[in-house]
Design an enzyme around this catalytic site. Structure first.
Site, PDB file in Angstrom:
ATOM      1  N   ARG A   6       0.616  19.494  26.064  1.00 51.09           N
ATOM      2  CA  ARG A   6      -0.226  20.368  25.236  1.00 51.09           C
ATOM      3  C   ARG A   6      -1.689  19.945  25.310  1.00 51.09           C
ATOM      4  O   ARG A   6      -2.601  20.798  25.354  1.00 51.09           O
ATOM      5  CB  ARG A   6       0.264  20.361  23.786  1.00 51.09           C
ATOM      6  CG  ARG A   6       1.595  21.061  23.588  1.00 51.09           C
ATOM      7  CD  ARG A   6       2.126  20.898  22.168  1.00 51.09           C
ATOM      8  NE  ARG A   6       2.541  19.527  21.906  1.00 51.09           N
ATOM      9  CZ  ARG A   6       3.010  19.100  20.735  1.00 51.09           C
ATOM     10  NH1 ARG A   6       3.107  19.949  19.706  1.00 51.09           N
ATOM     11  NH2 ARG A   6       3.382  17.850  20.566  1.00 51.09           N
ATOM     12  N   CYS A  59      -1.516  14.698  22.626  1.00 50.96           N
ATOM     13  CA  CYS A  59      -0.393  15.307  21.909  1.00 50.96           C
ATOM     14  C   CYS A  59       0.707  14.267  21.837  1.00 50.96           C
ATOM     15  O   CYS A  59       0.436  13.103  21.564  1.00 50.96           O
ATOM     16  CB  CYS A  59       0.033  16.618  22.568  1.00 50.96           C
ATOM     17  SG  CYS A  59       0.441  16.494  24.324  1.00 50.96           S
TER      18      CYS A  59
END
Length: 329
Positions: free
Chosen positions: A269, A264
């Site tokens: 994430r 990410c």
């Protein structure tokens, strides 16, 4: 998988191969209370809230008996890659974490807890568990909270196994480049659509816009929120059924048989995507730790913008490798 009716009060997920590793508030409440449990830890266990600069909020209210780990102890700027292995090992030992200790993690932001979960698995901790829905789920279930300082677990004298135990769970930039050249390799961008096409960088401290040529779009959140993984969660913040996530990824050309590295902006994430794939028993998976923050700072790396691309209205519409739109960010 051997799930029986006795698991029902604890809400374990029948669709997950590693169903023990995604726990519910009811199960965690039983663990904290010392009640008989399905899938109880085999030996010692530790409970930690993971956050970034959230020590004050923790002291106002947290799950009883929890310790606290700040992500600033796990990663350092400016790239926000993980700390060197000796530093990570010292941190785990200081918190009483050996390879054979069960570690249960939760966060006010589940992404922070997922970042820690990935690094614990990388380190070689055999039994890492994550509270589905995080602290919000605990509060919504009406369980007790306590205030005050974090619990201090007795430090461990040694890790008890080779460190790191799963170095394959993390790739660096040269490995990410090589992965793009492999027919069975995939770099998967766990970013918003506008980050992926280069409309925004997503971060105040990352100037460059665009993404890695050849990467698949693995989806993340909506409304340009880099703290959201809404594509993976129900409205209550719990993980969607694994079949929905698998279908979403397959439509983008992301398959369990590939050697897959998620990335990410800086790792949070991607760590949650990794953990969900791990729960589903994807075997050849990793996090590209540097992510877009590191990749975009190397002038030798290609960058692609897709600003004219149209977002797929349904996962089935996503291409195998999103076509690059001419132009550079």
């Amino acid at each position: 998988m051997n799930l029986t009716a006795s698991t029902a009060p604890f809400g374990f997920r029948r669709d997950l191969h590693r169903w023990r590793q995604l726990v519910t508030p009811a199960w965690l409440a039983g663990l904290v209370a010392g009640a008989p449990l399905t899938a109880a830890p085999d030996g010692e266990w530790r409970l930690f809230e993971v956050g970034f600069g959230a020590a004050d909020a923790f002291e106002r209210a947290h799950i009883p008996g929890a310790g606290y780990i700040d992500t600033a102890q796990l990663e350092h700027g400016p790239l926000w890659n993980k700390v060197p292995d000796p530093e990570l090992k010292r941190l785990l030992l200081a918190h009483g974490i050996r390879h054979d200790v069960t570690v249960v993690l939760y966060g006010r932001n589940t992404l922070a807890a997922a970042r820690a979960a990935h690094l614990l698995l990388y380190a070689g901790v055999a039994d890492v568990r994550l509270l589905d829905g995080g602290f919000d789920a605990w509060k919504a279930a009406g369980h007790a909270m306590e205030e005050g300082p974090a619990r201090r677990y007795r430090a461990a004298a040694g890790f008890g196994a080779a460190f790191p135990g799963r170095p394959d769970y993390l790739v660096d930039m040269p490995q990410a480049r090589r992965l793009l050249e492999r027919p069975d390799g995939a770099l998967v961008s766990i970013r918003t659509w506008n980050e992926f096409i280069g409309k925004t960088s997503g971060y105040s401290y990352i100037d460059a816009r665009g993404d890695i040529p050849g990467a698949c779009w693995g989806r993340a959140g909506v409304d340009d929120d880099v703290n959201s993984m809404a594509e993976f969660h129900r409205s209550d913040g719990h993980m969607k059924p694994s079949a929905e996530i698998s279908h979403m990824w397959q439509a983008a050309g992301v398959h369990a048989g590939h050697h897959t590295a998620f990335y990410c902006g800086t790792g949070w994430r991607a760590s949650l995507a990794f953990f969900y794939a791990w729960l589903m028993n994807w075997e050849r998976i990793a996090v590209y730790d540097g992510g877009w923050c590191e990749w975009s700072r190397d002038a030798g790396n290609p960058v692609v913008c897709r600003v004219a691309a149209t977002p797929p209205s349904h996962p089935r519409a996503a291409p195998r490798r999103a076509a690059a739109v001419p132009g550079c960010c």
